[in-house]
Write a protein that holds these residues in place. Structure first.
Motif, PDB file in Angstrom:
ATOM      1  N   UNK A   1     -12.154  -0.945  12.637  1.00 45.94           N
ATOM      2  CA  UNK A   1     -11.192  -1.666  11.798  1.00 45.94           C
ATOM      3  C   UNK A   1     -10.031  -0.767  11.391  1.00 45.94           C
ATOM      4  N   UNK A   2      -8.838  -1.340  11.382  1.00 44.99           N
ATOM      5  CA  UNK A   2      -7.643  -0.604  10.964  1.00 44.99           C
ATOM      6  C   UNK A   2      -7.320  -0.892   9.505  1.00 44.99           C
ATOM      7  N   UNK A   3      -7.396  -2.184   9.143  1.00 36.62           N
ATOM      8  CA  UNK A   3      -7.092  -2.568   7.764  1.00 36.62           C
ATOM      9  C   UNK A   3      -7.712  -3.923   7.473  1.00 36.62           C
ATOM     10  N   UNK A   4      -7.684  -4.267   6.184  1.00 34.97           N
ATOM     11  CA  UNK A   4      -8.188  -5.569   5.758  1.00 34.97           C
ATOM     12  C   UNK A   4      -7.181  -6.177   4.801  1.00 34.97           C
ATOM     13  N   UNK A   5      -6.858  -7.447   5.053  1.00 39.22           N
ATOM     14  CA  UNK A   5      -5.939  -8.161   4.179  1.00 39.22           C
ATOM     15  C   UNK A   5      -6.627  -8.350   2.830  1.00 39.22           C
ATOM     16  N   UNK A   6      -5.994  -7.912   1.730  1.00 35.97           N
ATOM     17  CA  UNK A   6      -6.655  -8.014   0.422  1.00 35.97           C
ATOM     18  C   UNK A   6      -6.866  -9.453  -0.045  1.00 35.97           C
ATOM     19  N   UNK A   7      -6.063 -10.378   0.453  1.00 35.12           N
ATOM     20  CA  UNK A   7      -6.183 -11.772   0.024  1.00 35.12           C
ATOM     21  C   UNK A   7      -7.173 -12.530   0.900  1.00 35.12           C
ATOM     22  N   UNK A   8      -6.929 -12.500   2.215  1.00 37.83           N
ATOM     23  CA  UNK A   8      -7.769 -13.291   3.128  1.00 37.83           C
ATOM     24  C   UNK A   8      -9.027 -12.549   3.565  1.00 37.83           C
ATOM     25  N   UNK A   9      -9.062 -11.244   3.337  1.00 42.78           N
ATOM     26  CA  UNK A   9     -10.177 -10.372   3.752  1.00 42.78           C
ATOM     27  C   UNK A   9     -10.299 -10.280   5.280  1.00 42.78           C
ATOM     28  N   UNK A  10      -9.264 -10.745   5.993  1.00 39.67           N
ATOM     29  CA  UNK A  10      -9.271 -10.689   7.450  1.00 39.67           C
ATOM     30  C   UNK A  10      -9.093  -9.237   7.905  1.00 39.67           C
TER      31      UNK A  10
END
Length: 160
Positions: free
Chosen positions: A108-117
């Motif tokens: 994983x590179x990053x995670x969207x803080x809102x959608x958690x995608x």
């Protein structure tokens, strides 16, 4: 080709892109002048902190860092815009750090803080091309180094 976020991109994994400059740009810079330049690079030590523009870095020839001629070849392909930075990065981590393709596919590179995608580092197509690049680098690494004009003309698209 698709980016790590799954969005479609216009160029292929073998086209690093130079904004139409063709990679042949030359500049004359007086020794007393300083300037910033963007350079396509890869990390050769998985697990180190991501680079930041706020930190000054010293560029060194890759052969001062590793004797692995396959890594030299991957960096050469990147430098001549024969492969994209992401393809080169996957190949470099595989060669330098022994990271398995499955590990890289699930990194994983990053995670969207809102959608958690989750956004992954590499798209499956990039990893496929990276494995072909590693195979090509393994075959060509022990051959004599070509001249600059031969390297520019080399067609890395005909990978095994």
């Amino acid at each position: 080709q698709y980016g790590v976020d799954g969005e479609e991109r216009a160029r292929t994994p073998f086209e690093g892109g130079m904004g139409g400059m063709g990679g042949g740009m030359m500049m004359r810079i007086p020794p007393e002048k300083r300037f910033k330049v963007k350079v396509a690079t890869v990390c050769l030590e998985h697990g180190k902190k991501d680079p930041t523009p706020r930190v000054a870095y010293k560029m060194i020839p890759v052969d001062q860092f590793t004797e692995d001629s396959r890594v030299h070849e991957v960096c050469r392909m990147l430098g001549y815009h024969k492969i994209s930075q992401n393809v080169a990065q996957a190949a470099a981590w595989h060669l330098m750090d022994g990271l398995a393709w499955d590990f890289l596919a699930n990194k994983p590179k990053s995670q969207d803080p809102v959608t958690k995608r989750m956004t992954m580092w590499f798209h499956p197509q990039e990893l496929h091309y990276a494995s072909l690049v590693v195979a090509t680098a393994s075959q060509t690494a022990d051959q004599p180094v070509k001249s600059e004009s031969e390297l520019r003309a080399a067609d890395y698209r005909q990978l095994p």
